[in-house]
Design a protein around this motif. Structure first.
Motif, short mmCIF file in Angstrom:
data_model
loop_
_atom_site.label_atom_id
_atom_site.label_comp_id
_atom_site.label_asym_id
_atom_site.label_seq_id
_atom_site.Cartn_x
_atom_site.Cartn_y
_atom_site.Cartn_z
N HIS A 256 -11.03 13.27 -6.81
CA HIS A 256 -12.02 12.49 -6.06
C HIS A 256 -11.93 12.81 -4.56
O HIS A 256 -12.95 12.95 -3.89
CB HIS A 256 -11.85 10.99 -6.29
N ALA A 257 -10.71 12.91 -4.05
CA ALA A 257 -10.54 13.21 -2.63
C ALA A 257 -11.15 14.57 -2.28
O ALA A 257 -11.83 14.71 -1.27
CB ALA A 257 -9.05 13.17 -2.25
N LEU A 258 -10.92 15.56 -3.14
CA LEU A 258 -11.50 16.89 -2.90
C LEU A 258 -13.04 16.85 -2.97
O LEU A 258 -13.71 17.51 -2.18
CB LEU A 258 -10.95 17.91 -3.91
N PHE B 58 -2.77 -0.80 -3.59
CA PHE B 58 -3.72 0.15 -3.01
C PHE B 58 -3.06 1.49 -2.75
O PHE B 58 -1.98 1.56 -2.18
CB PHE B 58 -4.29 -0.39 -1.69
N GLN B 59 -3.72 2.55 -3.19
CA GLN B 59 -3.31 3.93 -2.93
C GLN B 59 -4.36 4.53 -1.99
O GLN B 59 -5.54 4.54 -2.33
CB GLN B 59 -3.29 4.74 -4.23
N PHE B 60 -3.96 4.98 -0.83
CA PHE B 60 -4.85 5.58 0.15
C PHE B 60 -4.58 7.08 0.19
O PHE B 60 -3.43 7.51 0.19
CB PHE B 60 -4.58 5.04 1.55
N VAL B 61 -5.65 7.88 0.26
CA VAL B 61 -5.50 9.32 0.48
C VAL B 61 -6.17 9.63 1.81
O VAL B 61 -7.38 9.45 1.97
CB VAL B 61 -6.10 10.17 -0.65
N SER C 284 0.83 -1.20 0.00
CA SER C 284 0.00 0.00 0.00
C SER C 284 0.87 1.25 0.00
O SER C 284 1.99 1.25 0.48
CB SER C 284 -0.94 0.00 1.20
N HIS C 285 0.29 2.30 -0.54
CA HIS C 285 0.93 3.60 -0.65
C HIS C 285 -0.01 4.60 0.00
O HIS C 285 -1.21 4.59 -0.28
CB HIS C 285 1.15 3.93 -2.13
N ASP D 229 -7.74 3.65 -3.69
CA ASP D 229 -7.68 3.38 -5.13
C ASP D 229 -6.86 2.12 -5.36
O ASP D 229 -5.74 2.00 -4.87
CB ASP D 229 -7.03 4.59 -5.83
N PHE D 230 -7.42 1.17 -6.08
CA PHE D 230 -6.68 -0.05 -6.43
C PHE D 230 -5.98 0.17 -7.76
O PHE D 230 -6.61 0.49 -8.76
CB PHE D 230 -7.62 -1.26 -6.54
N VAL D 231 -4.65 0.02 -7.76
CA VAL D 231 -3.85 0.14 -8.98
C VAL D 231 -2.90 -1.05 -9.04
O VAL D 231 -2.55 -1.62 -8.01
CB VAL D 231 -3.07 1.47 -9.06
N GLY D 232 -2.47 -1.42 -10.22
CA GLY D 232 -1.67 -2.62 -10.38
C GLY D 232 -0.29 -2.60 -9.75
O GLY D 232 0.08 -3.51 -9.04
#
Length: 146
Positions: free
Chosen positions: A126-128, A81-84, A11-12, A74-77
């Motif tokens: 999307h986060a905003l 997982f990318q978390f904001v 995860s990021h 966000d799921f990316v390859g």
């Protein structure tokens, strides 16, 4: 040969921080000074998500913020997982202090397409939007707020 045996980060974690003018705090993305991104990085092994985001935020900006809410996942390859995380809105004094660092930038939402990568732009947008709707997901550790 042994590098292929190392586990890839799972995860990021990034933090969305705003100033009073609703500008987004961005950092320079590595050696590519023309590309900016949200402060963040990979979580360590067994590191709670909110602490990974906090560690990277502090390392890149000097800010120490409680990151108790998620805005998006966000799921990316490449990094599954990318978390904001929501890093809050800074008061004018805090924002001015942050602005003194040369690698940090306050960017208006309208200017984001010019300075961030397309994937980052989608995540930040999307986060905003979720922030404007006050739609946040609490970050829990073992079922409790950290």
């Amino acid at each position: 040969m042994f590098n292929s045996l190392r586990p890839r980060p799972r995860s990021h974690h990034q933090a969305l921080v705003l100033n009073e003018a609703k500008q987004v705090l961005l950092i320079e993305a590595g050696t590519r000074r023309s590309v900016l991104t949200l402060p963040g990085g990979a979580a360590g092994r067994r590191e709670p998500p909110h602490l990974a985001a906090r560690r990277h935020l502090e390392a890149s900006t000097g800010l120490v913020r409680a990151l108790h809410c998620l805005l998006i996942v966000d799921f990316v390859g490449a990094r599954p997982f990318q978390f904001v995380h929501w890093g809050g809105q800074l008061d004018p004094d805090q924002a001015a202090e942050v602005a003194r660092r040369s690698s940090l930038h306050w960017v208006d939402e309208d200017s984001l397409p010019e300075v961030v990568a397309p994937d980052d732009l989608r995540r930040i947008s999307h986060a905003l939007a979720f922030l404007a709707w006050q739609a946040m997901l609490p970050a829990l550790v073992h079922g409790m707020r950290p």
